[in-house]
Scaffold this motif. Structure first.
Motif, PDB file in Angstrom:
ATOM      1  N   LEU A   3       8.456  25.720  32.719  1.00 58.19           N
ATOM      2  CA  LEU A   3       9.122  25.073  32.320  1.00 58.19           C
ATOM      3  C   LEU A   3      10.483  24.486  33.853  1.00 58.19           C
ATOM      4  CD1 LEU A   3      11.819  25.258  30.588  1.00 58.19           C
ATOM      5  CD2 LEU A   3      12.300  27.599  30.551  1.00 58.19           C
ATOM      6  N   THR A   4      10.009  25.667  34.911  1.00 56.52           N
ATOM      7  CA  THR A   4      10.452  25.320  35.617  1.00 56.52           C
ATOM      8  C   THR A   4      10.229  24.011  36.076  1.00 56.52           C
ATOM      9  OG1 THR A   4       8.751  26.622  37.128  1.00 56.52           O
ATOM     10  CG2 THR A   4      10.708  28.004  36.484  1.00 56.52           C
ATOM     11  N   PHE A  54      18.921  25.973  39.887  1.00 56.64           N
ATOM     12  CA  PHE A  54      19.936  25.861  39.145  1.00 56.64           C
ATOM     13  C   PHE A  54      19.487  25.683  37.687  1.00 56.64           C
ATOM     14  CE2 PHE A  54      24.126  23.404  36.793  1.00 56.64           C
ATOM     15  CZ  PHE A  54      24.663  24.305  37.094  1.00 56.64           C
ATOM     16  N   PRO A  55      18.872  26.473  37.039  1.00 61.42           N
ATOM     17  CA  PRO A  55      18.065  27.130  35.649  1.00 61.42           C
ATOM     18  C   PRO A  55      19.216  26.638  34.500  1.00 61.42           C
ATOM     19  CG  PRO A  55      18.526  28.953  35.728  1.00 61.42           C
ATOM     20  CD  PRO A  55      18.929  28.219  37.645  1.00 61.42           C
ATOM     21  N   VAL A  56      19.798  25.451  34.241  1.00 61.79           N
ATOM     22  CA  VAL A  56      21.004  25.110  33.210  1.00 61.79           C
ATOM     23  C   VAL A  56      20.937  23.915  32.769  1.00 61.79           C
ATOM     24  CG1 VAL A  56      24.017  25.535  32.699  1.00 61.79           C
ATOM     25  CG2 VAL A  56      23.363  26.731  34.330  1.00 61.79           C
ATOM     26  N   LYS A  74      15.257  11.210  36.462  1.00 60.34           N
ATOM     27  CA  LYS A  74      15.188  12.803  36.101  1.00 60.34           C
ATOM     28  C   LYS A  74      15.073  13.468  34.584  1.00 60.34           C
ATOM     29  CE  LYS A  74      19.140  14.150  39.283  1.00 60.34           C
ATOM     30  NZ  LYS A  74      20.152  14.595  39.761  1.00 60.34           N
ATOM     31  N   PRO A  75      13.851  14.575  34.735  1.00 63.15           N
ATOM     32  CA  PRO A  75      13.795  14.304  33.399  1.00 63.15           C
ATOM     33  C   PRO A  75      14.901  14.356  32.171  1.00 63.15           C
ATOM     34  CG  PRO A  75      12.495  16.317  34.835  1.00 63.15           C
ATOM     35  CD  PRO A  75      13.928  15.552  35.729  1.00 63.15           C
ATOM     36  N   ALA A  89      15.717  35.772  30.519  1.00 67.77           N
ATOM     37  CA  ALA A  89      15.306  34.447  30.325  1.00 67.77           C
ATOM     38  C   ALA A  89      15.123  33.591  31.867  1.00 67.77           C
ATOM     39  CB  ALA A  89      16.953  34.040  30.347  1.00 67.77           C
ATOM     40  N   ASP A  90      14.455  32.846  31.393  1.00 66.41           N
ATOM     41  CA  ASP A  90      14.463  32.102  32.391  1.00 66.41           C
ATOM     42  C   ASP A  90      14.429  30.847  32.615  1.00 66.41           C
ATOM     43  OD1 ASP A  90      11.526  32.473  32.632  1.00 66.41           O
ATOM     44  OD2 ASP A  90      11.856  32.922  30.663  1.00 66.41           O
ATOM     45  N   ALA A  91      15.677  30.120  31.433  1.00 64.80           N
ATOM     46  CA  ALA A  91      16.994  29.326  32.200  1.00 64.80           C
ATOM     47  C   ALA A  91      18.210  29.308  31.097  1.00 64.80           C
ATOM     48  CB  ALA A  91      16.203  27.762  31.869  1.00 64.80           C
TER      49      ALA A  91
END
Length: 356
Positions: free
Chosen positions: A5-6, A13-15, A64-65, A227-229
């Motif tokens: 996921l990262t 900024f995991p948003v 960007k993804p 949570a991871d994001a």
């Protein structure tokens, strides 16, 4: 090596910008990506050819993804539904003096959308309203598509894990817009704080938190809960670079308290959270056709007030709507980053020493 996921998240900024069907088109995804969010295309109501053009537009504008979101729906025919079971809706059309015409098509084909998804192979795809099969998840992974499944309960999260999803988006009852429920009650769901902790106790799968997140403090809280994001929707809606019908934006910027939002089936046939208005109140406890039929037969009535008073418009918003801001997407991202840093510093200075 499989993606994590990262790999898709902006640095530090995991948003994620929530995929909001009807709102988050390619222009919103591009603007959100430039602002620092992971952009998400709300493709649930897009025909395959439109979906392909939107994906191409995103790729042309940013390296960007990004994510593409689809609604997992059974195929339905084009037979017109019987409106005799919902007289309250025909009465509303008469009350607002809006002419009704029966739609000739009620929703895009999910099978056709999914085939287009595999062909165009965006970096990430998220799904709601249902669960893919193991074969469908494997087909996505074979095209290097990272699969995120929406869950409103732990049983739904485990169902997604069982079919091989790469990550879970845990959607709390606070969230605006449609509930992603497919195994559990959409009307009586769990709050995000309890839901995150419960799912995390059962799995170490990557988790994305969604529902009621509008500030850096909430982002940090979600991360602390496992949570991871996080995924943000309502807080992005009134941003100046998001094109919304004028009455919708006005309703958001009035900053109603969360108690002025409620779940309703009246607009679409599926439970969704929005700001109370004339249509929502009239539709309380009324029978609705199943999604997407109800969504199609209310379309003209919703559109009729999209540039006037908004009384028949679906004003989707979550319980944190009081915290929205009249800023650009870039300003919002910067504000949230500042709030995260300040909150973390406050915890470090005032609370963490107490436990050392």
């Amino acid at each position: 090596m499989a993606a994590s996921l990262t790999d898709f998240l902006p640095r530090n900024f995991p948003v994620i910008q929530a995929p909001m069907a009807g709102v988050s088109d390619s222009q919103v995804v591009i603007a959100a990506s430039h602002a620092g969010f992971l952009g998400s295309l709300g493709a649930g109501m897009m025909e395959p050819d439109v979906m392909r053009k939107e994906i191409q537009a995103i790729r042309a504008a940013t390296p960007k993804p990004f994510c593409v979101n689809l609604f997992v729906l059974d195929e339905i025919g084009d037979a017109a539904p019987d409106l005799g079971s919902i007289p309250w809706l025909t009465e509303l059309y008469e009350h607002y003096n809006v002419a009704f015409t029966m739609p000739t098509k009620f929703a895009p084909s999910f099978e056709a959308q999914f085939a287009t998804l595999l062909e165009d192979a965006p970096p990430m795809a998220s799904f709601t309203f249902g669960c893919l099969s193991k074969e469908q998840v494997a087909a996505c992974n074979a095209r290097n598509i990272y699969v995120v499944g929406t869950a409103t309960s732990t049983s739904e999260a485990l169902a997604w894990i069982d079919v091989g999803a790469d990550a879970i988006c845990a959607q709390g009852i606070e969230a605006g817009g449609h509930r992603g429920s497919f195994l559990t009650s959409a009307e009586h769901g769990m709050g995000l704080i309890a839901l995150l902790q419960e799912i995390r106790s059962e799995t170490d799968h990557p988790l994305i938190a969604a529902g009621g997140i509008a500030t850096g403090q909430a982002v940090l809280a979600a991360l602390a809960l496992g949570a991871d994001a996080v995924q943000i929707g309502t807080a992005l809606l009134p941003c100046r670079d998001v094109l919304l019908p004028a009455p919708y934006r006005r309703a958001l910027l009035k900053k109603p308290f969360g108690e002025k939002t409620e779940l309703t089936q009246a607009f679409s046939g599926r439970h969704a959270r929005g700001i109370q208005n004339g249509f929502l109140i009239a539709g309380r406890k009324q029978v609705a056709l199943p999604y997407p039929l109800q969504n199609a037969v209310t379309q003209l009535l919703r559109k009729s007030s999209s540039q006037t008073d908004g009384e028949t418009l679906s004003l989707w918003a979550g319980q944190a709507v009081h915290l929205v801001r009249d800023v650009t997407l870039t300003d919002l991202a910067n504000d949230i980053k500042t709030e995260i840093k300040q909150t973390a510093q406050n915890l470090q200075e005032n609370w963490l020493p107490c436990f050392s």
